[in-house]
Design an enzyme around this catalytic site. Structure first.
Site, short mmCIF file in Angstrom:
data_model
loop_
_atom_site.label_atom_id
_atom_site.label_comp_id
_atom_site.label_asym_id
_atom_site.label_seq_id
_atom_site.Cartn_x
_atom_site.Cartn_y
_atom_site.Cartn_z
N LYS A 54 10.46 3.40 3.55
CA LYS A 54 10.29 4.86 3.05
C LYS A 54 11.22 5.14 1.94
O LYS A 54 12.19 4.40 1.73
CB LYS A 54 11.10 5.49 4.33
CG LYS A 54 10.18 5.44 5.61
CD LYS A 54 8.91 6.21 5.58
CE LYS A 54 8.29 6.69 6.98
NZ LYS A 54 8.92 7.71 7.44
N CYS A 86 26.41 25.04 31.78
CA CYS A 86 26.77 25.14 33.29
C CYS A 86 28.24 25.44 33.54
O CYS A 86 28.76 25.39 34.48
CB CYS A 86 26.16 24.09 33.99
SG CYS A 86 27.14 22.37 33.65
N CYS A 113 28.11 16.34 29.63
CA CYS A 113 28.36 17.24 30.37
C CYS A 113 28.24 16.51 31.91
O CYS A 113 27.26 15.67 32.01
CB CYS A 113 27.34 18.27 30.38
SG CYS A 113 27.05 19.27 32.02
N CYS A 164 23.10 21.35 36.15
CA CYS A 164 23.39 21.83 34.76
C CYS A 164 21.95 22.09 34.26
O CYS A 164 20.91 21.43 34.07
CB CYS A 164 23.85 20.80 33.65
SG CYS A 164 23.94 21.42 32.22
N LYS A 168 2.09 4.69 1.50
CA LYS A 168 2.00 5.13 2.76
C LYS A 168 1.68 6.78 2.58
O LYS A 168 2.59 7.62 2.33
CB LYS A 168 3.42 5.07 3.58
CG LYS A 168 3.44 5.62 5.09
CD LYS A 168 4.51 5.33 5.74
CE LYS A 168 4.43 5.38 7.35
NZ LYS A 168 4.22 6.62 7.61
N ASP A 220 0.65 10.32 3.20
CA ASP A 220 1.32 11.45 4.28
C ASP A 220 0.34 12.45 4.88
O ASP A 220 0.05 13.46 4.34
CB ASP A 220 2.28 12.08 3.46
CG ASP A 220 3.49 12.51 4.47
OD1 ASP A 220 3.58 12.23 5.56
OD2 ASP A 220 4.31 13.21 4.00
N GLU A 259 0.79 -1.35 -0.04
CA GLU A 259 -0.08 0.09 0.02
C GLU A 259 0.92 1.48 -0.06
O GLU A 259 1.97 1.30 0.32
CB GLU A 259 -0.77 0.12 1.07
CG GLU A 259 -1.50 -1.44 1.72
CD GLU A 259 -2.15 -1.47 2.86
OE1 GLU A 259 -2.27 -0.17 3.61
OE2 GLU A 259 -2.95 -2.38 3.04
N TYR A 283 -8.51 8.10 3.08
CA TYR A 283 -8.30 6.73 2.81
C TYR A 283 -8.49 5.92 3.83
O TYR A 283 -7.80 6.11 4.75
CB TYR A 283 -6.86 6.58 1.84
CG TYR A 283 -7.13 6.62 0.36
CD1 TYR A 283 -7.90 6.34 -0.42
CD2 TYR A 283 -6.04 7.59 0.04
CE1 TYR A 283 -7.90 6.64 -1.83
CE2 TYR A 283 -6.08 7.92 -1.64
CZ TYR A 283 -6.99 7.39 -2.34
OH TYR A 283 -7.08 7.69 -3.57
S1 IVH Z 1 -1.40 0.80 8.82
C1 IVH Z 1 -0.75 -1.23 12.82
N1 IVH Z 1 -1.06 1.60 6.50
O1 IVH Z 1 1.68 5.52 9.15
C2 IVH Z 1 -0.58 -0.36 11.48
N2 IVH Z 1 -0.34 3.21 8.16
O2 IVH Z 1 3.65 4.80 11.06
C3 IVH Z 1 -1.14 0.89 11.45
N3 IVH Z 1 0.13 5.38 7.33
O3 IVH Z 1 -0.05 6.09 11.98
C4 IVH Z 1 -1.04 1.67 10.33
N4 IVH Z 1 -0.44 5.07 5.29
O4 IVH Z 1 -0.80 7.38 9.91
C5 IVH Z 1 -0.83 2.05 7.72
N5 IVH Z 1 -1.36 2.28 4.19
C6 IVH Z 1 -1.10 2.72 5.49
C7 IVH Z 1 -0.63 3.82 6.06
C8 IVH Z 1 -0.12 4.10 7.22
C9 IVH Z 1 0.08 5.95 6.04
C10 IVH Z 1 0.37 6.29 8.64
C11 IVH Z 1 -0.66 6.23 9.51
C12 IVH Z 1 0.20 5.54 10.72
C13 IVH Z 1 1.50 5.72 10.48
C14 IVH Z 1 2.33 4.40 11.13
#
Ligand code: IVH
Length: 695
Positions: free
Chosen positions: A321, A418, A433, A439, A117, A119, A115, A230
């Site tokens: 990433k 300090c 330190c 401090c 990710k 943002d 999927e 989404y």
């Molecule tokens: S699954 C247990 N799927 O990434 C897994 N998260 O670092 C729950 N995010 O807080 C998240 N796209 O805001 C999942 N296809 C995707 C995602 C996704 C973006 C974000 C989400 C989450 C963060 C996790």
């Protein structure tokens, strides 16, 4: 005259048509009526509802224009925590992730849901009997803010689940996903903002824009922001049999009317995942929304349950990433920042530069070895990198651009705050330190950590105020926070303003300062009622993060037992090894720490203590059960909790590893599967008998 029945029927028809038009436009991206017609229908429905308020329903599209503002957001506890994902930055890290899964499951053939990710901002939507009733932000994962009124204005979020004929919709459904701002909407909004001559402030980047829009106390403002949504996961589900895979669940969400990205796919093994990563990476810039990587999730839900979690992240998913974004700028100075434990971190002060959506003015150089390795000097041109939410860092120096007469950097011998010696123990990378709690920087940082959201959660107590409170002598330790009066805060503020030569509104208008001080005093008082795990995390014991703090709290139940524990006893807590055990024992052995804790308790900081909960034990330890069908004498959740209390794991679907299946009334495919695999099947009577015998 139209009859009441006619009006009622017309309102229902309008709702249906508007809901449908909305779904086609915002979810399917296939508009079916012109905007002007939509507006006319909406006005008609608004007219009817204004004249006959009793005809207004909780899923009416008229709710989307935004309700009246609220004073603050209520807190929502997530029954199932909202987790985060571990990150992979290289192919090797993805290989490791898959290898760990193969080893744990003892199987080679893995299918992943792959999927984008997204943002934006993670949220959870709750539906009861198909109607949207509550929406919350992720917050700290355990609880978030109730932003229902704002989420109603997001047109891609269904106010009611769609259902086909005779289709079974869950009694309770929580859908999780990301609210985001599409790039086009972001650009359009900013164009208008720029044209407003300063009246409307432009948004910095789509991600901040989404988060900022959802956190507006006035939903009418949210309604004007072009937000979309989404879905990517479910939380609590009651009264509905989950399918066996995540991808089937996503299809089901699509059928209920949720937007599910067309880019979501399923792939075999690491090779399939990496393929997908490259394909999406190539499309990234052309997509209508921002993404910062892709996510791989093991598709099989029962295997997910079997793998479980480490700390806040699931073992069955990872975010891969995209390479971080980089920019070139110059180093104006190299300072040393002193952290909570005294660690001295060299930090480059940069000529401001816009990287990956934010302006960066500081970048970490990590430690003296890193500075030497890169040979970063004041005046150098450097490449800075920013990835996701991590602190920006200096990647390398552009040597061709080095000006004449620069000097190699050296860690100063004394703490800039300090004046104590900075020492670096043999074999250690980090220099510290040696001032300890004499401090000011260490005190400020430890108070900042203490007050932070996941610790004592004192809202509004930012780093700058803590610095002022310490510098002007109002606070010397965390316990002093609880002794602050309204007058102390107001006086501190006046003195800080005088010192800085600022004549802010606070001076011109005493009311604003009073409000600020009242809020802070209230937030401090509010933080007194806490939980043991938060308190332990807040103390800042070296190496003790949130997960360990939770483990310690659970294992010992109370603080006195924990403080008295030996290193050996501490090592019985899951995930506590000899080094951490030594740190914990040393921390509680220090008289000044014991004093600080006693003072905090005296000022009223308190939590509810509980019975120690040692590692799961019980007759079902090592067994995995699956619940299917309806039970009469208890809910599925209750049955699950009871089985777990006896040591069982409760999974969502039946596999070879399932030890027993509890089949209630109208059990379906899971029961068939259990029979097929020869798994032991219990009826409700057998379950109750077992619980009675062992509880
Ligand atoms: S699954 C247990 N799927 O990434 C897994 N998260 O670092 C729950 N995010 O807080 C998240 N796209 O805001 C999942 N296809 C995707 C995602 C996704 C973006 C974000 C989400 C989450 C963060 C996790």
């Amino acid at each position: 005259m139209t009859s009441v029945a006619d009006t009622t029927a017309r309102a229902a028809e309008l709702r249906q048509r508007l809901t449908d038009a909305n779904y086609r436009y915002h979810v399917l991206d296939e508009p079916n009526i012109p905007d002007a017609d939509y507006d006319a229908l909406m006005r008609e429905l608004e007219g009817i509802e204004a004249a006959h308020p009793q005809l207004r329903t909780s899923d009416s599209p008229t709710l989307r224009v935004g309700a009246v503002p609220s004073r603050e957001f209520a807190t929502v506890r997530h029954a199932i925590p909202m987790l985060s994902l571990a990150n992979a930055f290289s192919e090797a890290e993805v290989e490791d992730f898959a290898r760990r899964i193969r080893e744990r499951l003892g199987r080679d053939d893995l299918r992943f849901s792959v999927e984008p990710k997204f943002d934006g901002l993670a949220i959870s939507l709750r539906y009861e009997n198909a109607v949207f009733v509550q929406g919350a932000t992720r917050g700290d994962g355990e609880s978030g803010e109730d932003v229902t009124a704002n989420l109603r204005t997001v047109k891609a979020i269904p106010l009611r689940l769609r259902s086909g004929k005779n289709e079974n919709v869950p009694r309770v459904l929580e859908v999780r996903g990301e609210v985001y701002m599409p790039r086009a909407g972001f650009e359009k909004y900013n164009e208008a903002a720029r044209a407003s001559g300063g009246k409307v402030k432009p948004l910095v980047n789509p991600r901040n824009a989404a988060a900022g829009s959802l956190r507006q106390l006035d939903p009418r403002i949210t309604a004007r922001r072009p937000l979309a949504f989404y879905a990517y996961a479910v939380g609590v589900v009651e009264g509905f049999e989950l399918p066996a895979t995540h991808s089937a669940m996503m299809r089901q969400l699509g059928e209920w009317g949720f937007p599910v990205s067309k880019l979501i796919d399923t792939k075999r093994g690491v090779a399939g995942c990496l393929d997908y990563f490259r394909r999406i990476g190539a499309q990234r810039d052309a997509l209508p929304f921002d993404i910062d990587g892709v996510v791989y999730k093991l598709d099989d839900l029962s295997a997910q349950a079997e793998l479980g979690f480490v700390g806040r992240t699931p073992r069955w998913a990872i975010a891969h990433k995209f390479p971080a974004q980089e920019q070139v700028t110059t180093v104006e100075a190299i300072d040393v920042q002193i952290g909570r434990t005294g660690a001295a971190t060299p930090t480059a002060r940069l000529k401001p530069v816009f990287v990956g959506g934010v302006t960066v003015t500081n970048a970490t150089l990590h430690n003296a070895d890193q500075v030497a390795r890169l040979d970063v000097r004041v005046g150098d041109t450097v490449i800075v990198r920013r990835a996701g939410d991590v602190i920006p860092e200096v990647v390398s120096v552009v040597m061709e651009k080095r000006p004449a007469r620069t000097h190699a950097w050296k860690m100063p011998a004394h703490c800039p705050v300090c004046g104590s010696a900075i020492v670096r123990d043999a074999g250690e990378v980090v220099a510290r330190c040696s001032g300890g709690l004499s401090c000011a920087a260490q005190i400020v940082q430890s108070i900042f950590h203490f007050a932070s959201r996941r610790a004592m959660d004192i809202e509004g107590l930012g780093e700058r105020y803590i610095e002022d409170l310490c510098e002007l002598g109002y606070v010397k330790s965390v316990a002093d926070l609880y002794r602050l009066s309204l007058d102390d805060l107001l006086e501190m503020k006046r003195r800080a303003d005088a010192r800085d030569g600022t004549t802010p509104e606070t001076v011109r208008n005493g009311k604003i300062a009073t409000k600020w001080a009242q809020n802070l005093i209230a937030a401090i008082a509010h933080s007194k009622a806490t939980t043991l795990d938060r308190f332990l995390y807040a103390l800042g014991i070296p190496d003790v993060g949130e997960a360990t703090a939770k483990g310690l709290a659970r294992h010992f139940g109370g603080l006195d037992a924990l403080m008295a524990a030996t290193a050996e006893e501490l090592m019985q807590v899951p995930d506590v090894g000899p080094i951490m055990a030594a740190h914990i024992a040393t921390f509680f052995g220090e008289p000044h720490n014991r004093r600080a804790i006693a003072q905090l308790r005296k000022t009223g900081v308190a939590w509810v203590e509980s019975e120690p909960q040692r590692e799961a034990q019980g007759p079902l330890l090592g067994k995995t059960g699956v619940l299917t069908g309806g039970l009469h004498s208890l809910t599925r959740e209750q049955a699950k909790a009871k089985l777990e209390a006896l040591g069982a794991k409760v999974a969502g679907s039946v596999s070879k590893k399932t030890s027993f299946v509890v089949a209630g009334s109208e059990a379906g495919s899971k029961l068939d599967k259990a029979r097929e695999l020869g798994v032991e099947v219990w009826d409700e009577a057998r379950l109750l008998e077992f619980l009675r015998a062992h509880e």
